[in-house]
Scaffold this motif. Structure first.
Motif, PDB file in Angstrom:
ATOM      1  N   ARG A  82       0.824  -1.207   0.000  1.00  0.00           N
ATOM      2  CA  ARG A  82       0.000   0.000   0.000  1.00  0.00           C
ATOM      3  C   ARG A  82       0.861   1.260   0.000  1.00  0.00           C
ATOM      4  O   ARG A  82       0.577   2.218  -0.720  1.00  0.00           O
ATOM      5  CB  ARG A  82      -0.930  -0.020   1.210  1.00  0.00           C
ATOM      6  N   ASN A  83       1.928   1.272   0.808  1.00  0.00           N
ATOM      7  CA  ASN A  83       2.716   2.492   0.956  1.00  0.00           C
ATOM      8  C   ASN A  83       3.732   2.685  -0.162  1.00  0.00           C
ATOM      9  O   ASN A  83       3.979   3.813  -0.600  1.00  0.00           O
ATOM     10  CB  ASN A  83       3.436   2.479   2.307  1.00  0.00           C
ATOM     11  N   ARG A  84       4.350   1.572  -0.579  1.00  0.00           N
ATOM     12  CA  ARG A  84       5.420   1.690  -1.571  1.00  0.00           C
ATOM     13  C   ARG A  84       4.914   1.565  -3.014  1.00  0.00           C
ATOM     14  O   ARG A  84       5.448   2.216  -3.914  1.00  0.00           O
ATOM     15  CB  ARG A  84       6.477   0.607  -1.319  1.00  0.00           C
ATOM     16  N   LEU A  85       3.949   0.701  -3.213  1.00  0.00           N
ATOM     17  CA  LEU A  85       3.498   0.418  -4.585  1.00  0.00           C
ATOM     18  C   LEU A  85       2.104   0.956  -4.883  1.00  0.00           C
ATOM     19  O   LEU A  85       1.627   0.803  -6.006  1.00  0.00           O
ATOM     20  CB  LEU A  85       3.518  -1.106  -4.822  1.00  0.00           C
ATOM     21  N   ASN A  86       1.459   1.538  -3.898  1.00  0.00           N
ATOM     22  CA  ASN A  86       0.105   2.095  -4.066  1.00  0.00           C
ATOM     23  C   ASN A  86      -0.874   1.021  -4.531  1.00  0.00           C
ATOM     24  O   ASN A  86      -1.750   1.262  -5.358  1.00  0.00           O
ATOM     25  CB  ASN A  86       0.127   3.264  -5.052  1.00  0.00           C
ATOM     26  N   LEU A  87      -0.689  -0.193  -3.969  1.00  0.00           N
ATOM     27  CA  LEU A  87      -1.578  -1.307  -4.283  1.00  0.00           C
ATOM     28  C   LEU A  87      -2.296  -1.741  -3.018  1.00  0.00           C
ATOM     29  O   LEU A  87      -1.666  -1.976  -1.983  1.00  0.00           O
ATOM     30  CB  LEU A  87      -0.782  -2.498  -4.846  1.00  0.00           C
ATOM     31  N   SER A  88      -3.603  -1.827  -3.091  1.00  0.00           N
ATOM     32  CA  SER A  88      -4.373  -2.361  -1.962  1.00  0.00           C
ATOM     33  C   SER A  88      -4.390  -3.873  -2.106  1.00  0.00           C
ATOM     34  O   SER A  88      -4.923  -4.420  -3.085  1.00  0.00           O
ATOM     35  CB  SER A  88      -5.797  -1.788  -1.985  1.00  0.00           C
ATOM     36  N   MET A  89      -3.815  -4.580  -1.097  1.00  0.00           N
ATOM     37  CA  MET A  89      -3.634  -6.022  -1.187  1.00  0.00           C
ATOM     38  C   MET A  89      -4.469  -6.721  -0.127  1.00  0.00           C
ATOM     39  O   MET A  89      -4.619  -6.236   0.989  1.00  0.00           O
ATOM     40  CB  MET A  89      -2.156  -6.371  -1.027  1.00  0.00           C
ATOM     41  N   GLN A  90      -5.004  -7.879  -0.505  1.00  0.00           N
ATOM     42  CA  GLN A  90      -5.782  -8.686   0.427  1.00  0.00           C
ATOM     43  C   GLN A  90      -5.547 -10.150   0.102  1.00  0.00           C
ATOM     44  O   GLN A  90      -5.535 -10.553  -1.062  1.00  0.00           O
ATOM     45  CB  GLN A  90      -7.274  -8.346   0.292  1.00  0.00           C
ATOM     46  N   VAL A  91      -5.315 -10.959   1.172  1.00  0.00           N
ATOM     47  CA  VAL A  91      -5.096 -12.398   1.001  1.00  0.00           C
ATOM     48  C   VAL A  91      -6.416 -13.119   1.246  1.00  0.00           C
ATOM     49  O   VAL A  91      -6.980 -13.059   2.346  1.00  0.00           O
ATOM     50  CB  VAL A  91      -4.008 -12.924   1.957  1.00  0.00           C
ATOM     51  N   LEU A  97     -11.429 -18.763  -9.047  1.00  0.00           N
ATOM     52  CA  LEU A  97     -11.547 -17.350  -9.416  1.00  0.00           C
ATOM     53  C   LEU A  97     -12.973 -17.042  -9.889  1.00  0.00           C
ATOM     54  O   LEU A  97     -13.695 -17.926 -10.360  1.00  0.00           O
ATOM     55  CB  LEU A  97     -10.556 -17.017 -10.541  1.00  0.00           C
ATOM     56  N   PRO A  98     -13.412 -15.795  -9.770  1.00  0.00           N
ATOM     57  CA  PRO A  98     -14.756 -15.447 -10.271  1.00  0.00           C
ATOM     58  C   PRO A  98     -14.872 -15.681 -11.779  1.00  0.00           C
ATOM     59  O   PRO A  98     -13.875 -15.793 -12.501  1.00  0.00           O
ATOM     60  CB  PRO A  98     -14.881 -13.955  -9.915  1.00  0.00           C
ATOM     61  N   ALA A  99     -16.097 -15.745 -12.212  1.00  0.00           N
ATOM     62  CA  ALA A  99     -16.344 -15.922 -13.650  1.00  0.00           C
ATOM     63  C   ALA A  99     -15.838 -14.692 -14.403  1.00  0.00           C
ATOM     64  O   ALA A  99     -15.877 -13.565 -13.884  1.00  0.00           O
ATOM     65  CB  ALA A  99     -17.835 -16.126 -13.906  1.00  0.00           C
ATOM     66  N   PRO A 100     -15.361 -14.895 -15.611  1.00  0.00           N
ATOM     67  CA  PRO A 100     -14.857 -13.740 -16.395  1.00  0.00           C
ATOM     68  C   PRO A 100     -15.960 -12.693 -16.588  1.00  0.00           C
ATOM     69  O   PRO A 100     -17.113 -13.011 -16.870  1.00  0.00           O
ATOM     70  CB  PRO A 100     -14.439 -14.375 -17.728  1.00  0.00           C
ATOM     71  N   ARG A 101     -15.576 -11.449 -16.436  1.00  0.00           N
ATOM     72  CA  ARG A 101     -16.508 -10.339 -16.641  1.00  0.00           C
ATOM     73  C   ARG A 101     -16.573  -9.987 -18.121  1.00  0.00           C
ATOM     74  O   ARG A 101     -15.652 -10.250 -18.900  1.00  0.00           O
ATOM     75  CB  ARG A 101     -16.047  -9.111 -15.839  1.00  0.00           C
ATOM     76  N   PRO A 102     -17.679  -9.375 -18.566  1.00  0.00           N
ATOM     77  CA  PRO A 102     -17.748  -8.959 -19.980  1.00  0.00           C
ATOM     78  C   PRO A 102     -16.687  -7.916 -20.292  1.00  0.00           C
ATOM     79  O   PRO A 102     -16.329  -7.085 -19.449  1.00  0.00           O
ATOM     80  CB  PRO A 102     -19.165  -8.370 -20.104  1.00  0.00           C
ATOM     81  N   GLU A 137      -9.507  -4.058 -10.286  1.00  0.00           N
ATOM     82  CA  GLU A 137      -9.335  -5.185  -9.366  1.00  0.00           C
ATOM     83  C   GLU A 137      -8.643  -6.339 -10.093  1.00  0.00           C
ATOM     84  O   GLU A 137      -9.036  -6.689 -11.223  1.00  0.00           O
ATOM     85  CB  GLU A 137     -10.683  -5.647  -8.813  1.00  0.00           C
ATOM     86  N   ILE A 138      -7.641  -6.909  -9.443  1.00  0.00           N
ATOM     87  CA  ILE A 138      -6.868  -8.007 -10.021  1.00  0.00           C
ATOM     88  C   ILE A 138      -6.762  -9.115  -8.980  1.00  0.00           C
ATOM     89  O   ILE A 138      -6.383  -8.856  -7.828  1.00  0.00           O
ATOM     90  CB  ILE A 138      -5.462  -7.541 -10.430  1.00  0.00           C
ATOM     91  N   ARG A 139      -7.098 -10.340  -9.376  1.00  0.00           N
ATOM     92  CA  ARG A 139      -6.968 -11.490  -8.486  1.00  0.00           C
ATOM     93  C   ARG A 139      -6.064 -12.520  -9.146  1.00  0.00           C
ATOM     94  O   ARG A 139      -6.252 -12.863 -10.318  1.00  0.00           O
ATOM     95  CB  ARG A 139      -8.327 -12.098  -8.184  1.00  0.00           C
ATOM     96  N   VAL A 140      -5.106 -13.018  -8.348  1.00  0.00           N
ATOM     97  CA  VAL A 140      -4.149 -14.022  -8.839  1.00  0.00           C
ATOM     98  C   VAL A 140      -4.281 -15.271  -7.977  1.00  0.00           C
ATOM     99  O   VAL A 140      -4.219 -15.190  -6.738  1.00  0.00           O
ATOM    100  CB  VAL A 140      -2.705 -13.479  -8.797  1.00  0.00           C
ATOM    101  N   LYS A 141      -4.460 -16.403  -8.630  1.00  0.00           N
ATOM    102  CA  LYS A 141      -4.641 -17.660  -7.908  1.00  0.00           C
ATOM    103  C   LYS A 141      -3.294 -18.322  -7.657  1.00  0.00           C
ATOM    104  O   LYS A 141      -2.553 -18.643  -8.592  1.00  0.00           O
ATOM    105  CB  LYS A 141      -5.548 -18.587  -8.709  1.00  0.00           C
ATOM    106  N   LEU A 142      -2.984 -18.549  -6.359  1.00  0.00           N
ATOM    107  CA  LEU A 142      -1.781 -19.285  -5.977  1.00  0.00           C
ATOM    108  C   LEU A 142      -2.184 -20.687  -5.514  1.00  0.00           C
ATOM    109  O   LEU A 142      -3.364 -21.045  -5.522  1.00  0.00           O
ATOM    110  CB  LEU A 142      -1.048 -18.532  -4.863  1.00  0.00           C
ATOM    111  N   ASP A 143      -1.204 -21.423  -5.074  1.00  0.00           N
ATOM    112  CA  ASP A 143      -1.487 -22.802  -4.649  1.00  0.00           C
ATOM    113  C   ASP A 143      -2.327 -22.836  -3.378  1.00  0.00           C
ATOM    114  O   ASP A 143      -3.204 -23.706  -3.214  1.00  0.00           O
ATOM    115  CB  ASP A 143      -0.175 -23.562  -4.423  1.00  0.00           C
ATOM    116  N   ASP A 144      -2.058 -21.915  -2.456  1.00  0.00           N
ATOM    117  CA  ASP A 144      -2.722 -21.979  -1.160  1.00  0.00           C
ATOM    118  C   ASP A 144      -3.574 -20.749  -0.848  1.00  0.00           C
ATOM    119  O   ASP A 144      -4.103 -20.607   0.256  1.00  0.00           O
ATOM    120  CB  ASP A 144      -1.692 -22.131  -0.053  1.00  0.00           C
ATOM    121  N   ALA A 145      -3.686 -19.827  -1.788  1.00  0.00           N
ATOM    122  CA  ALA A 145      -4.460 -18.615  -1.515  1.00  0.00           C
ATOM    123  C   ALA A 145      -4.753 -17.884  -2.833  1.00  0.00           C
ATOM    124  O   ALA A 145      -4.242 -18.242  -3.901  1.00  0.00           O
ATOM    125  CB  ALA A 145      -3.714 -17.700  -0.549  1.00  0.00           C
TER     126      ALA A 145
END
Length: 444
Positions: A82-91, A97-102, A137-145
């Motif tokens: 948040r402070n260095r990259l101006n990215l709001s992150m949440q685990v 993953l959600p269904a693709p948006r139009p 909004e960007i979501r990336v799927k990892l092995d455990d989260a």
């Protein structure tokens, strides 16, 4: 090609003002279109790709850190993002993953960001560029989260492009407004010149406030018009004065003839000479009227109904049944006419109809911007191939309409000259009674 040219000619405006506006507007529109295309295609797209690449690199770096360091406490990583990259992150917990948006209608951001994430992260992802107006909004799927990132739109694409477009459109509107104002001032003297020439051609007074104005070429044209008007006016005045003198002298001689014949008594010879003198006087009047034209008569406001009623009353002298039909109007039509000349033109048509027919109908009506007067008879008519020739001075045809010895062959020529001096014309056709229809049309 000729068909295309004619089609384009029909679509293009006919007025000088509209055509001049097109000449000014068309290059500006083309230039702005090219600039906008180059800007959107080159600058905006390049900047957007660079910003998307930087955002994708930041996300890839955060993911690498998340995978390499212990996962007991993610608060420091979230705070750093948040402070260095101006990215709001949440685990988020592991899952699908959600269904693709139009896809958005203008998918440059979606496409550029997707390509860079696919290249930098190389993991399943999901992006939403439509949900929140100012965030992505960007979501990336990892092995455990699942890591959820929210970035501002200004980080991912060039969001100030609309400012450039607004400046470009705004400056164009200002330039066009100034051009239209200046162009209107340049066109107005041309319109004034056209109105003055049209009024002079119809025998009306040129506006008193008309004077050369505008650009140098327009001033030259206006000055030439005024000089031409003065020359024509002087010529008409000189010819009118000369004809008035000739007319006076000839009438004096004819008057002496009449007095001398009256002293001779009612002998057969005297009666024959009196008939010749009357015929000579009639022919002289026609010749002088044709040479004199409208005689320099000024146009005055004329009530058409009263004029036609006057002609109708005087036409009773011919002894031919005559009918006057006027289209009903809420109020009488009053228009500028050379009253005596116009009356003579219609009277010539009526007398011509009375000479060869035994029934006459006069019709008057307004059609669009034209006054239309018809004189119908039930006489023998004029062949179609001769209708153009009968307007020539002194022209006669071997037809029943020209067997009258007293006919000088100038009645229709005089009527047409008068109609043309009003900006109109006379046409011949077939009447509803099978005879000749003479139509005199003048603009309102």
């Amino acid at each position: 090609m000729a068909y295309i040219g004619g089609w384009l000619g029909d679509l293009l405006p006919k007025g000088l003002y509209a055509r001049a506006l097109i000449i000014i507007i068309a290059p500006i529109v083309v230039l702005e279109g090219v600039i906008a295309f180059v800007f959107m295609e080159r600058h905006w797209q390049a900047v957007t790709r660079r910003l998307s690449e930087a955002t994708a690199r930041d996300i890839a770096a955060v993911i690498d850190i998340y995978q390499q360091y212990p996962k007991n406490d993610d608060s420091q990583l979230i705070e750093m993002a948040r402070n260095r990259l101006n990215l709001s992150m949440q685990v988020l917990p592991s899952g699908d993953l959600p269904a693709p948006r139009p896809k958005p209608f203008f998918a440059l951001l979606d496409r550029a960001l997707s390509d860079e994430i696919r290249k930098q992260v190389q993991r399943p992802f999901w992006i939403d560029t439509l949900g929140q107006s100012r965030h992505v909004e960007i979501r990336v799927k990892l092995d455990d989260a699942i890591l959820r990132f929210v970035a501002t739109r200004s980080q991912t694409y060039a969001s100030n492009s609309h400012i450039f477009l607004l400046w470009m459109i705004g400056s164009s509107v200002i330039l066009l407004t100034v051009a239209i104002l200046f162009l209107r001032n340049q066109i107005r003297p041309i319109l004034r010149l056209a109105e003055a020439a049209d009024a002079f051609g119809k025998g009306r007074k040129v506006p008193e406030d008309f004077r050369p104005r505008g650009a140098r070429e327009v001033r030259q044209a206006a000055t030439a018009f005024l000089e031409m008007r003065d020359r024509i006016t002087t010529h008409v005045e000189q010819r009118t004065t000369m004809l008035a003198g000739v007319s006076h002298d000839m009438r004096t001689i004819l008057t002496r003839f009449k007095l001398e014949l009256a002293l001779l008594g009612d002998t057969p010879e005297a009666l024959s000479l009196q008939s010749d003198v009357r015929e000579m006087q009639h022919m002289l009047e026609d010749y002088l009227a044709f040479a004199k034209g409208d005689g320099g008569e000024e146009s005055t406001p004329t009530n058409l109904r009263e004029l036609l009623q006057e002609i109708y009353d005087e036409a009773q002298y011919f002894g031919t049944p005559i009918e006057l039909k006027l289209r009903k109007r809420r109020q009488d039509l009053v228009l500028p006419l050379k009253r005596q000349a116009f009356k003579r033109a219609i009277t010539n048509l009526v007398s011509n109809a009375a000479r060869y027919g035994d029934q006459i109908i006069i019709r008057g009506a307004v059609e669009g911007q034209w006054l239309r007067i018809e004189v119908d008879d039930n006489g023998p008519g004029i062949p179609e191939e001769e209708r153009g020739n009968v307007f020539r001075p002194f022209y006669r045809i071997d037809h029943a309409r020209n067997q009258d010895e007293g006919n000088t062959g100038l009645g229709l020529a005089i009527a047409r000259d008068i109609a043309k001096s009003h900006g109109g014309d006379i046409a011949l056709g077939v009447s509803s009674m099978g005879g000749l229809r003479a139509i005199i049309s003048v603009p309102l």
